[in-house]
Design a protein around this motif. Structure first.
Motif, PDB file in Angstrom:
ATOM      1  N   GLY A 167       0.771  -1.099  -0.077  1.00 25.81           N
ATOM      2  CA  GLY A 167      -0.029  -0.235  -0.108  1.00 25.81           C
ATOM      3  C   GLY A 167       0.971   1.285   0.020  1.00 25.81           C
ATOM      4  O   GLY A 167       0.380   2.335   0.234  1.00 25.81           O
ATOM      5  N   HIS A 168       2.177   1.229  -0.138  1.00 25.92           N
ATOM      6  CA  HIS A 168       2.860   2.409  -0.189  1.00 25.92           C
ATOM      7  C   HIS A 168       2.946   2.989  -1.712  1.00 25.92           C
ATOM      8  O   HIS A 168       3.218   2.156  -2.604  1.00 25.92           O
ATOM      9  CB  HIS A 168       4.219   2.140   0.100  1.00 25.92           C
ATOM     10  N   ALA A 169       2.429   4.352  -1.805  1.00 28.50           N
ATOM     11  CA  ALA A 169       2.103   4.841  -3.202  1.00 28.50           C
ATOM     12  C   ALA A 169       3.230   4.858  -3.948  1.00 28.50           C
ATOM     13  O   ALA A 169       4.278   5.392  -3.343  1.00 28.50           O
ATOM     14  CB  ALA A 169       1.507   6.308  -2.880  1.00 28.50           C
ATOM     15  N   GLY A 170       3.218   4.621  -5.232  1.00 24.95           N
ATOM     16  CA  GLY A 170       4.388   4.535  -6.148  1.00 24.95           C
ATOM     17  C   GLY A 170       5.209   3.356  -5.924  1.00 24.95           C
ATOM     18  O   GLY A 170       6.110   3.461  -6.717  1.00 24.95           O
ATOM     19  N   CYS A 171       4.913   2.388  -5.280  1.00 20.17           N
ATOM     20  CA  CYS A 171       5.707   1.290  -5.079  1.00 20.17           C
ATOM     21  C   CYS A 171       5.533   0.473  -6.459  1.00 20.17           C
ATOM     22  O   CYS A 171       4.410   0.092  -6.611  1.00 20.17           O
ATOM     23  CB  CYS A 171       5.469   0.467  -3.863  1.00 20.17           C
TER      24      CYS A 171
END
Length: 175
Positions: free
Chosen positions: A137-141
């Motif tokens: 859920g970490h954005a841009g991963c």
């Protein structure tokens, strides 16, 4: 003519701590492994040598845009490790994301998110000890899960990869 002999006591060993917190360091290129950590006080917050998915980008001012840490590619439900010895300052939710923060000597604080905590505030941790597990859920991963690893001294954000760079040692002449 014989060479001039200089007694050992007349030499000064200068340890230039380039690459450690407070010194400016060039960011590691995205999607490339960073250097292996120097033996000593600090280690990777993920097992092995993770890949840097997004490097540190210092903000120009305290409220300016930037990337206040590095994103390391990892595996969902993989262990997240303390980068150094310290005391857990916080383990809980910040703006809807699970975060763990660890206070270290010399006013340093490392942060780890998104991490389901396996530790509690006030708990002592050693370098390499588990803090919890990595969540998705970490954005841009670009992969299933990325760890956002941050470093601060006081209110100043620093590049956490600088913890892993060995100091540069240089001999200086005695005047």
């Amino acid at each position: 003519m014989s060479p001039r002999r200089v007694p050992l006591a007349a030499l000064v060993v200068a340890v230039l701590l380039t690459g450690l917190p407070g010194a400016s360091a060039a960011p590691t290129a995205a999607s490339t492994p960073a250097p292996a950590p120097a033996a000593g006080l600090w280690g990777w917050p993920l097992p092995g040598t993770p890949t840097v998915g997004r490097p540190f980008d210092a903000p120009a001012t305290p409220y300016a845009a930037g990337h206040r840490g590095v994103d390391l590619t990892g595996a969902m439900d993989g262990q997240v490790l303390s980068a150094g010895d310290g005391v857990v300052a916080f383990a809980g939710m910040v703006a809807g994301r699970p975060v763990v923060s660890v206070d270290h000597a010399d006013g340093l604080r490392t942060t780890y998110e998104p991490v389901t905590a396996g530790v509690a505030a006030g708990q002592s941790v050693a370098r390499g000890s588990p803090l919890g597990v990595l969540m998705a859920g970490h954005a841009g991963c670009p992969v299933d899960a990325c760890l956002h690893w941050g470093l601060r001294r006081g209110e100043t954000y620093l590049d956490p990869l600088a913890l892993l760079r060995p100091p540069r040692v240089r001999l200086l002449p005695w005047h």
